[in-house]
Design an enzyme around this catalytic site. Structure first.
Site, PDB file in Angstrom:
ATOM      1  N   ASP A  27       0.520  -1.196   0.056  1.00 21.99           N
ATOM      2  CA  ASP A  27      -0.214   0.062   0.248  1.00 21.99           C
ATOM      3  C   ASP A  27       1.498   1.647   0.408  1.00 21.99           C
ATOM      4  O   ASP A  27       0.341   1.914  -0.033  1.00 21.99           O
ATOM      5  CB  ASP A  27      -0.838   0.125   1.238  1.00 21.99           C
ATOM      6  CG  ASP A  27      -0.485  -0.027   2.339  1.00 21.99           C
ATOM      7  OD1 ASP A  27       0.987  -0.020   2.557  1.00 21.99           O
ATOM      8  OD2 ASP A  27      -1.106   0.091   3.412  1.00 21.99           O
ATOM      9  N   SER A  71      -5.289  -4.406  12.896  1.00 20.29           N
ATOM     10  CA  SER A  71      -5.376  -2.392  12.803  1.00 20.29           C
ATOM     11  C   SER A  71      -6.621  -2.568  14.004  1.00 20.29           C
ATOM     12  O   SER A  71      -7.380  -1.521  13.596  1.00 20.29           O
ATOM     13  CB  SER A  71      -6.344  -1.977  11.471  1.00 20.29           C
ATOM     14  OG  SER A  71      -5.238  -2.667  10.898  1.00 20.29           O
ATOM     15  N   SER A  72      -6.481  -2.265  15.060  1.00 18.97           N
ATOM     16  CA  SER A  72      -6.736  -1.481  16.337  1.00 18.97           C
ATOM     17  C   SER A  72      -6.999  -0.184  16.574  1.00 18.97           C
ATOM     18  O   SER A  72      -7.792   0.546  17.214  1.00 18.97           O
ATOM     19  CB  SER A  72      -6.639  -1.993  18.212  1.00 18.97           C
ATOM     20  OG  SER A  72      -5.647  -2.601  18.247  1.00 18.97           O
ATOM     21  N   SER A  73      -5.168   0.205  16.391  1.00 18.89           N
ATOM     22  CA  SER A  73      -5.307   1.993  15.890  1.00 18.89           C
ATOM     23  C   SER A  73      -6.508   2.768  15.172  1.00 18.89           C
ATOM     24  O   SER A  73      -6.414   3.615  15.314  1.00 18.89           O
ATOM     25  CB  SER A  73      -4.041   1.545  16.269  1.00 18.89           C
ATOM     26  OG  SER A  73      -2.575   1.010  17.347  1.00 18.89           O
ATOM     27  N   ASP A 128      -5.164  -0.193   6.040  1.00 24.06           N
ATOM     28  CA  ASP A 128      -6.196   0.427   7.492  1.00 24.06           C
ATOM     29  C   ASP A 128      -6.987   1.167   7.539  1.00 24.06           C
ATOM     30  O   ASP A 128      -8.153   0.051   8.000  1.00 24.06           O
ATOM     31  CB  ASP A 128      -4.951  -0.138   8.624  1.00 24.06           C
ATOM     32  CG  ASP A 128      -3.982  -1.392   8.848  1.00 24.06           C
ATOM     33  OD1 ASP A 128      -4.153  -2.076   7.470  1.00 24.06           O
ATOM     34  OD2 ASP A 128      -2.991  -0.776   8.670  1.00 24.06           O
TER      35      ASP A 128
HETATM   36  C1  GLA Z   1       0.473  -2.420   8.346  1.00 23.39           C
HETATM   37  C2  GLA Z   1       0.306  -1.153   7.931  1.00 23.39           C
HETATM   38  C3  GLA Z   1      -0.402  -0.795   6.266  1.00 23.39           C
HETATM   39  C4  GLA Z   1       0.046  -1.858   5.207  1.00 23.39           C
HETATM   40  C5  GLA Z   1       0.844  -3.421   6.202  1.00 23.39           C
HETATM   41  C6  GLA Z   1       0.974  -4.626   5.128  1.00 23.39           C
HETATM   42  O1  GLA Z   1      -1.017  -3.181   8.322  1.00 23.39           O
HETATM   43  O2  GLA Z   1      -0.764  -0.266   8.436  1.00 23.39           O
HETATM   44  O3  GLA Z   1      -0.438   0.074   5.413  1.00 23.39           O
HETATM   45  O4  GLA Z   1       1.053  -1.982   4.677  1.00 23.39           O
HETATM   46  O5  GLA Z   1       1.016  -3.203   7.223  1.00 23.39           O
HETATM   47  O6  GLA Z   1       0.547  -4.312   4.074  1.00 23.39           O
END
Ligand code: GLA
Length: 391
Positions: free
Chosen positions: A46, A136-138, A182
């Site tokens: 990303d 991705s809790s944050s 995320d």
């Molecule tokens: C974390 C980062 C994302 C992405 C992933 C790996 O979740 O927050 O932006 O880079 O790692 O795909």
């Protein structure tokens, strides 16, 4: 964004509302919630304008806000049992106190969202999303706060704006150089759909997920806590940036040939090879989903995992154990699996045929326990709606 009421059980939003009342003696002016996420495929691409295919999951974070009394702002992380106070309006720079780490996620969003107009603000956070599990809790907390603030101050609340504010908080206040995947999926998630996100122009394409009768997604947490601010993530980003400097262009436009010919260290070449092949895997996965070919999708997930393990080097033995066991269960109800998220810990996802779920779960638990002496936590998830205001 839609408003909903959910009274069937104590949601994170219900808890936020009642904890706010307990703590501040009045109802919040606004409550919003946003989900965690898993990424089906498209990992570590990303931040180089690549393609990703995440979906928002059932566990959510919720934020309740209201104007602060007595000319002070109070931030409460209810589940962590911690709170921070500021005289007057929230400060507009990162809080350097080590115990106040959680506040920087909130301060960063408030700053990126244009501040509070000098008003003191009370913010209370609750969450169902396990911390450090790579879900991705944050991002969910940040997106929920961005939505609550946008609603309260009557500012733009489109998904892209909320996601950019959350990402700015991570970059400028938390110190994590993450991409936008995320927060964008936490904002824009759609029930029953994964989102193909083109991180070059941030165009979103919903892709239908299999029905629960066809397959379910099982998340297995390695129990190894990952922190993206620990350095491994930034190191991978640096590799990609070095490659882009040598190629004088985006990795999105690179090919296996251009990487093979470029003057790169072998390590950077391996990492860049992962990126180019991973982008292709995303569209292969979309095609497999559209064709209802779950066996093919499972193979793509396993290929993606091998690439993250061997080329990009962000997996860990605990995640490999889960994915190897899943691979052994192919033909026995498991279509495929891979680590999900940034790596160095966190979770794996498994795509499993519904009738086989308990067999697969128990086999994973047994093998993991044999190797590591503990049973990993797991949960089934489905693709859910993104951020919403809670009436
Ligand atoms: C974390 C980062 C994302 C992405 C992933 C790996 O979740 O927050 O932006 O880079 O790692 O795909």
């Amino acid at each position: 964004m839609t408003r909903t009421t959910d009274s069937s059980h104590q949601t994170a939003a219900d808890r936020a509302r009642s904890a706010f009342l307990d703590r501040f003696g009045e109802s919040p002016a606004c409550v919003a919630s946003a989900p965690g996420r898993v990424n089906l495929i498209g990992e570590h691409v990303d931040y180089t304008e690549g393609l990703v295919l995440p979906f928002a999951i059932d566990p959510r974070a919720a934020i309740a806000i209201g104007i602060g009394a007595d000319d002070r702002s109070v931030f409460v992380a209810d589940d962590l049992g911690v709170s921070v106070e500021y005289p007057g309006a929230p400060i507009t720079a990162p809080d350097p106190t080590p115990d106040h780490r959680f506040a920087n996620h909130l301060l960063g969003v408030l700053h990126a969202a244009g501040g509070t107009g000098g008003q003191p603000l009370n913010v209370l956070v609750t969450s169902d999303i396990p911390i450090g599990a790579g879900l991705s809790s944050s991002a969910a907390v940040e997106v929920a706060l961005a939505a609550a603030v946008a609603s309260f101050f009557d500012r733009p609340a489109d998904h892209h704006t909320l996601a950019r504010q959350a990402q700015a908080a991570e970059h400028e206040f938390v110190g994590t150089p993450c991409g936008i995947m995320d927060m964008l999926v936490s904002a824009a998630g759609i029930e029953g759909k994964a989102l193909r996100i083109d991180c070059r122009d941030l165009h979103l394409t919903p892709v239908k997920m299999p029905s629960a009768e066809e397959a379910v997604v099982l998340i297995v947490d390695s129990g190894v806590t990952h922190r993206l601010s620990d350095g491994g993530y930034a190191d991978r980003r640096d590799s990609c940036e070095r490659v882009q400097a040598v190629l004088s262009g985006s990795l999105r436009d690179a090919s296996i040939e251009s990487i093979a010919d470029a003057d790169l260290t072998e390590r950077d070449r391996r990492r860049a090879t992962h990126v180019v092949q991973e982008n292709a895997r995303v569209d292969d996965a979309v095609a497999a989903l559209e064709a209802g070919d779950l066996h093919r999708l499972g193979e793509i997930l396993l290929d993606g995992h091998r690439s993250l393990r061997d080329l990009f080097e962000v997996s860990i033995p605990e995640l490999d154990c889960i994915v190897d066991t899943a691979a052994d269960l192919r033909g026995d109800g498991c279509f495929g699996a891979r680590m999900t998220g940034g790596g160095f810990g966190g979770s794996a996802i498994l795509l499993v045929s519904s009738p086989a779920i308990e067999h697969v779960r128990q086999t994973i638990e047994r093998r993991f326990a044999d190797a590591y002496g503990r049973i990993p936590t797991s949960m089934m998830v489905h693709a859910c709606q993104g951020v919403r205001l809670e009436s």
